[in-house]
Design a protein around this motif. Structure first.
Motif, PDB file in Angstrom:
ATOM      1  N   ALA A 153       0.612  -1.245   0.180  1.00  0.00           N
ATOM      2  CA  ALA A 153       0.135   0.216  -0.004  1.00  0.00           C
ATOM      3  C   ALA A 153       0.662   1.392  -0.053  1.00  0.00           C
ATOM      4  O   ALA A 153       0.360   2.403  -0.709  1.00  0.00           O
ATOM      5  CB  ALA A 153      -1.341  -0.066   1.394  1.00  0.00           C
ATOM      6  N   ASP A 154       2.397   1.036   1.048  1.00  0.00           N
ATOM      7  CA  ASP A 154       2.923   2.423   0.569  1.00  0.00           C
ATOM      8  C   ASP A 154       4.289   1.517   0.785  1.00  0.00           C
ATOM      9  O   ASP A 154       5.169   1.013   1.782  1.00  0.00           O
ATOM     10  CB  ASP A 154       3.021   2.986   1.798  1.00  0.00           C
ATOM     11  N   PRO A 155       4.943   1.730  -0.381  1.00  0.00           N
ATOM     12  CA  PRO A 155       6.362   1.000  -0.820  1.00  0.00           C
ATOM     13  C   PRO A 155       7.186   1.996  -0.863  1.00  0.00           C
ATOM     14  O   PRO A 155       8.198   1.743  -1.453  1.00  0.00           O
ATOM     15  CB  PRO A 155       5.696   1.306  -2.776  1.00  0.00           C
ATOM     16  N   ALA A 156       7.242   2.899   0.119  1.00  0.00           N
ATOM     17  CA  ALA A 156       8.473   4.431   0.453  1.00  0.00           C
ATOM     18  C   ALA A 156       9.462   3.654   1.755  1.00  0.00           C
ATOM     19  O   ALA A 156      10.164   3.868   1.356  1.00  0.00           O
ATOM     20  CB  ALA A 156       7.589   5.156   1.147  1.00  0.00           C
ATOM     21  N   SER A 157       8.642   2.559   1.997  1.00  0.00           N
ATOM     22  CA  SER A 157       9.760   1.422   2.842  1.00  0.00           C
ATOM     23  C   SER A 157      10.203  -0.115   2.556  1.00  0.00           C
ATOM     24  O   SER A 157      10.596  -0.765   3.150  1.00  0.00           O
ATOM     25  CB  SER A 157       9.346   1.311   5.189  1.00  0.00           C
ATOM     26  N   THR A 158       9.632   0.083   1.146  1.00  0.00           N
ATOM     27  CA  THR A 158      10.282  -1.332   0.713  1.00  0.00           C
ATOM     28  C   THR A 158      11.557  -1.576   1.189  1.00  0.00           C
ATOM     29  O   THR A 158      11.833  -2.943   1.305  1.00  0.00           O
ATOM     30  CB  THR A 158      10.341  -0.796  -1.308  1.00  0.00           C
ATOM     31  N   VAL A 159      12.860  -1.172   0.214  1.00  0.00           N
ATOM     32  CA  VAL A 159      14.278  -1.332   0.817  1.00  0.00           C
ATOM     33  C   VAL A 159      14.487  -1.685   1.697  1.00  0.00           C
ATOM     34  O   VAL A 159      15.307  -2.438   2.564  1.00  0.00           O
ATOM     35  CB  VAL A 159      15.134   0.215   0.240  1.00  0.00           C
ATOM     36  N   PRO A 160      13.988  -0.592   2.995  1.00  0.00           N
ATOM     37  CA  PRO A 160      14.501  -0.887   4.590  1.00  0.00           C
ATOM     38  C   PRO A 160      14.077  -2.184   5.509  1.00  0.00           C
ATOM     39  O   PRO A 160      13.936  -2.846   6.084  1.00  0.00           O
ATOM     40  CB  PRO A 160      14.523   0.328   5.920  1.00  0.00           C
ATOM     41  N   GLU A 161      12.542  -2.182   4.729  1.00  0.00           N
ATOM     42  CA  GLU A 161      12.114  -3.328   5.965  1.00  0.00           C
ATOM     43  C   GLU A 161      11.923  -4.663   5.138  1.00  0.00           C
ATOM     44  O   GLU A 161      11.578  -5.521   6.046  1.00  0.00           O
ATOM     45  CB  GLU A 161       9.989  -2.547   5.359  1.00  0.00           C
ATOM     46  N   THR A 162      11.912  -4.646   3.191  1.00  0.00           N
ATOM     47  CA  THR A 162      12.341  -6.226   3.133  1.00  0.00           C
ATOM     48  C   THR A 162      13.827  -6.395   3.509  1.00  0.00           C
ATOM     49  O   THR A 162      13.870  -7.707   3.363  1.00  0.00           O
ATOM     50  CB  THR A 162      12.236  -5.844   1.284  1.00  0.00           C
ATOM     51  N   SER A 163      14.936  -5.768   4.005  1.00  0.00           N
ATOM     52  CA  SER A 163      16.325  -5.747   4.238  1.00  0.00           C
ATOM     53  C   SER A 163      15.564  -6.515   5.842  1.00  0.00           C
ATOM     54  O   SER A 163      16.417  -7.568   5.678  1.00  0.00           O
ATOM     55  CB  SER A 163      17.223  -4.469   4.268  1.00  0.00           C
ATOM     56  N   ARG A 164      14.853  -5.580   6.481  1.00  0.00           N
ATOM     57  CA  ARG A 164      14.722  -6.048   8.282  1.00  0.00           C
ATOM     58  C   ARG A 164      13.957  -7.671   7.780  1.00  0.00           C
ATOM     59  O   ARG A 164      14.740  -8.420   9.003  1.00  0.00           O
ATOM     60  CB  ARG A 164      13.742  -5.113   8.652  1.00  0.00           C
TER      61      ARG A 164
END
Length: 394
Positions: A59-70
């Motif tokens: 829904a909100d892709p802005a945090s894609t990189v940090p959240e997927t890396s987490r």
């Protein structure tokens, strides 16, 4: 499995895809874990695909990189490992035991046999030597936490040993023990890919000891995996199931029977859904567009793809090995391809104009801007390039 219960047409199959694959606006997910659980597996051969596939469904892709890396490297709720068809995927961690028992064991046995055969034909050390190196490597990896093959070779120098593969043949080559052994350990479920050395687009990975998991009965694991996949991707034909899993047809039929799958009629013939999933599924309330990456699990989800991808589009959108490139979707079907130019601009081309009017073009443009917004200054080039992507990205 019983008699064929009803016909499921193309429109309903596209509706199921939109909702269950988190592509229609209201169906989008909250976090990478929810995306992975909905799709069962994210293609991980190209590292960027994982992040792009997740972002297309958030829904909100802005945090894609940090959240997927987490999820991948800190919480380890997602794991990158070998799976179906000896391909690298990203799975929810709770699925690792299921994937290992259902698909990994058979592949692992073949890989270890092949490695020992190739080493023996090259006059390299035997299985006892290889077992010693393996145990030493795993112990070093446990001490280090994560490490590249080069870092492991400093701890276990025998990993640097080389042997000639297929001597005297046109495809003769020199293999390093570390490369082949780590691959075998990966399909055996003993090691997994760890954090990359560079950014989220980097293909230079460290290795890590695989998370502990119980050893499951292979037949029960196959039934479990098939239930999850049919829930996400059903209806599907027997050919789809055999292709996606990489199993023998007898294994597919046994698993279908074990889960009590129901038969339905499709344009391609007999399809299968999980028990309780026969009722009609309505289309999303609003039309939707998506820009999906190369090797996206939706675009690669079925062997028989005519219901969402016109055959005449394939030469432009696939490479010579059958890998799909970046695709543009409108209301459940592929209508074109897209690419990122060196200056960061996201560009696309419509290849199938049927039903693609101003509203569709506006929605596609909005998705392109959404993608550009979170990718930022990063440049993404697919590992397997296709005609349209290469032309657009020039």
């Amino acid at each position: 499995m019983g008699d064929v219960e009803r016909y499921i047409g193309v429109a309903e199959r596209r509706a199921r895809l939109a909702l269950r694959h988190r592509l229609a606006g209201p169906a989008r997910a909250r976090d990478p874990e929810e995306v992975a659980a909905s799709l069962v597996a994210l293609h991980g051969t190209d590292p960027a695909t994982v992040y792009l596939a997740v972002a297309a469904r958030l829904a909100d892709p802005a945090s894609t990189v940090p959240e997927t890396s987490r999820a991948l490297y800190e919480d380890r709720t997602l794991v990158r490992m070998h799976g179906m068809r000896h391909t690298v995927f990203v799975f929810p961690t709770e699925l690792t035991a299921v994937v290992h028992a259902s698909t990994g064991l058979a592949v692992a046995a073949r890989e270890r046999t092949a490695l020992l055969k190739h080493m023996a034909s090259a006059g390299a050390p035997d299985a006892v030597w290889l077992k010693e190196v393996e145990e030493s490597t795993l112990a070093a990896l446990a001490r280090l936490g994560q490490a590249t093959a080069a870092e492991l070779a400093k701890e276990e120098p025998r990993l640097r040993e080389q042997f000639v593969y297929a001597a005297g043949k046109g495809y003769e080559g020199v293999h390093t023990v570390s490369t082949r052994l780590l691959k075998v350990l990966g399909v055996e479920g003993k090691v997994v890919r760890g954090r990359p050395r560079g950014s989220w687009t980097s293909s230079q990975f460290r290795w890590a000891v695989a998370p502990a998991h119980p050893e499951l009965d292979p037949a029960e694991a196959q039934a479990s995996l098939l239930t999850r996949w049919l829930t996400a991707c059903g209806p599907a034909t027997e050919a789809d199931l055999k292709w996606w899993t990489g199993w023998r047809v007898t294994e597919v039929r046994r698993a279908l029977s074990a889960i009590g799958a129901r038969q339905v009629s499709l344009d391609e013939g007999v399809g299968h859904v999980v028990a309780g999933d026969v009722d009609p599924v309505a289309e999303p309330a609003e039309p939707w567009a998506a820009l999906l990456p190369a090797l996206d699990p939706t675009a690669m989800g079925w062997q028989q793809r005519d219901w969402y991808l016109a055959p005449e589009l394939r030469p432009a959108l696939f490479d010579g090995s059958g890998n799909v490139g970046p695709t543009v979707w409108w209301n459940g079907r592929v209508v074109g391809g897209w690419a990122q130019r060196p200056d960061g601009e996201i560009v696309w081309r419509i290849l199938d104009t049927e039903g693609v009017g101003r509203d569709a073009e506006a929605a596609i443009a909005a998705e392109a801007e959404r993608l550009r917004g979170w990718v930022g200054t990063t440049r993404v080039t697919p590992r397997f390039r296709t005609p349209v992507e290469k032309e657009l990205g020039a």
